[in-house]
Design an enzyme around this catalytic site. Structure first.
Site, short mmCIF file in Angstrom:
data_model
loop_
_atom_site.label_atom_id
_atom_site.label_comp_id
_atom_site.label_asym_id
_atom_site.label_seq_id
_atom_site.Cartn_x
_atom_site.Cartn_y
_atom_site.Cartn_z
N SER A 189 17.11 4.33 15.65
CA SER A 189 18.36 4.92 15.15
C SER A 189 18.45 4.95 13.63
CB SER A 189 19.56 4.17 15.72
OG SER A 189 19.43 2.78 15.47
N LYS A 235 23.84 8.58 12.00
CA LYS A 235 25.28 8.76 11.77
C LYS A 235 25.65 10.07 11.10
CE LYS A 235 27.05 4.09 12.07
NZ LYS A 235 25.87 3.23 12.29
N GLU A 280 36.83 4.52 8.85
CA GLU A 280 36.71 3.06 8.81
C GLU A 280 35.22 2.76 8.74
OE1 GLU A 280 36.60 4.72 11.64
OE2 GLU A 280 34.79 3.77 12.43
#
Ligand SMILES: *Cc1c(COP(=O)(O)O)cnc(C)c1O
Length: 396
Positions: free
Chosen positions: A378, A90, A112
């Site tokens: 990930s 991310k 968010e």
């Protein structure tokens, strides 16, 4: 030539677009006009590359997993996004978007978050760049994910608990959009995945595409060819998968396998297998596949993995599935949990629960011994230890 990339109007086939309230039109249009110009400028490229190297720790290794390969009868390489600063892919996206926000003269960042992973990645880059940061998070999630709330606050972000709806991710997203409507001039909204109105899905995919750029180089070094036979990744909103496949989208030698969260089983009523269960509709500004009832009300998704329980899916992925460019496999909670333990014991790597869904698709595949498979891990599993320990106890 047929392409699976976004078209000029922001569509992937029939999916995508920008379905937004009138008041946001100017903001989104401004971003659409500027994102490619900014991303293609030398100053952006240089600063982004330098931060990815020195701050995130890129390139992430492409690791040949010998014992896992023996188990599945092919050559499996793991793309180690779990080794990035803050523990997942991310951060690639939040660094990119904050650099774009600064170049567009924005002063305030909003985001968010569901499980809190995107919130932490956003709060991290706001600390780094000394920018005001407000993170909207469903009240239910604030209570469930307290460690991430503490991290965001330590990083200087303001976490706003959202009490509408089910008090989870989609409610937090609605609240962030409402904030953006009230402060369109000075505020930039960092979206955490390849979702939302155009240009977000394309912008996030491009920012994450550093993953497939590295895979190309690393495979050439290790295998003497710059493409694999299979790419595998998990999909929540779709950003780590988009980054993994970006430079191979139009290369039909490469088969794409996307793992979504089956939850307790796709027809159990407790699932987040959006691609297989979703119907065409609009969610958070994009036309895509959405889990919805007959009246078009969004259905609450369920997965043991907080990062995968989103009721929509990126428009790129909806199109890849619709056109059969990608094979989509639902992996249930228990299959993902078993896969997490398997990777841990075979390779000494504790994966994030989300990533464990990609691993859980391995037993559902049949490979040739010469097949080269690249599977993206990930994120790392530290945040999931309570779930792993609890699972072990119930099985023992
Ligand atoms: C958030 C998250 C995901 C799901 O998001 P995508 O946009 O689909 O990549 C997957 N893995 C990890 C570790 C995450 O934190």
């Amino acid at each position: 030539m047929k392409t699976y990339q976004v078209d000029q109007n922001g569509y992937y086939g029939e999916f995508g677009g920008a379905y937004i309230p009138e008041i946001l039109h100017q903001c989104v249009e401004n971003l659409r006009e500027n994102y490619l110009k900014v991303m293609e400028s030398d100053s952006f490229k240089q600063e982004f590359a330098q931060l990815l190297r020195d701050y995130v720790g890129r390139p992430s290794p492409l690791y040949y997993a010998k014992r896992l390969s023996e188990k599945y009868g092919c050559k499996i390489y793991l793309k180690r996004e779990d080794l990035n600063h803050t523990g997942a892919h991310k951060i690639n996206n939040t660094i990119g978007q904050i650099l774009i926000a600064r170049r567009m003269g924005k002063k305030r960042i909003i985001a968010e978050t569901g499980a809190g992973q995107h919130g932490v990645a956003t709060a991290t880059v706001c600390a780094l760049m000394n920018m005001e940061c407000v993170v909207y998070m469903g009240k239910t999630d604030v209570e469930r994910q307290h460690a991430n709330v503490q991290k965001m606050e330590m990083l200087g972000a303001k976490v706003v608990p959202v009490t509408s709806g089910n008090m989870t991710l989609k409610d937090a997203t609605n609240e962030a959009i409402r904030d953006w409507c009230c402060h369109p001039a000075d505020t930039y909204y960092i979206i955490g995945s390849t979702v939302g109105p155009h240009p977000y899905p394309d912008m996030v995919a491009r920012l994450q595409s550093v993953i497939s750029e590295e895979i190309k180089k690393q495979l050439l070094e290790k295998e003497g060819r710059d493409y694999p036979d299979y790419l595998m990744a998990c999909v929540g909103g779709g950003s780590n998968a988009a980054g993994t496949i970006y430079h191979f989208l139009d290369d039909e030698r490469v088969k794409i396998v996307l793992a979504e969260a089956g939850g307790l089983g796709i027809f159990s009523g407790k699932s987040a297998a959006t691609i297989q269960l979703g119907k065409k509709g609009i969610i958070h500004g994009a036309r895509t596949l959405v889990m919805q009832n007959e009246d078009g009300q969004i259905e609450e998704p369920y997965s043991v993995s907080a990062g995968l329980d989103y009721p929509g899916i990126g428009p790129m992925h909806a199109n890849l599935s619709e056109t059969h460019r990608a094979k989509v496999i639902a992996v249930n909670d228990d299959e993902a949990l078993d896969a997490a333990f398997e990777l841990t014991r075979l390779e000494g790597i504790i994966p994030a629960l989300e990533s464990a869904h990609a691993l859980g698709a391995l037993p559902k595949m049949s490979f040739q011994p010469t097949d080269v498979v690249v599977l993206t891990v990930s994120g790392r599993g530290d945040k999931d230890m309570p779930t792993y320990i609890n699972y072990k106890m119930t099985k023992a």
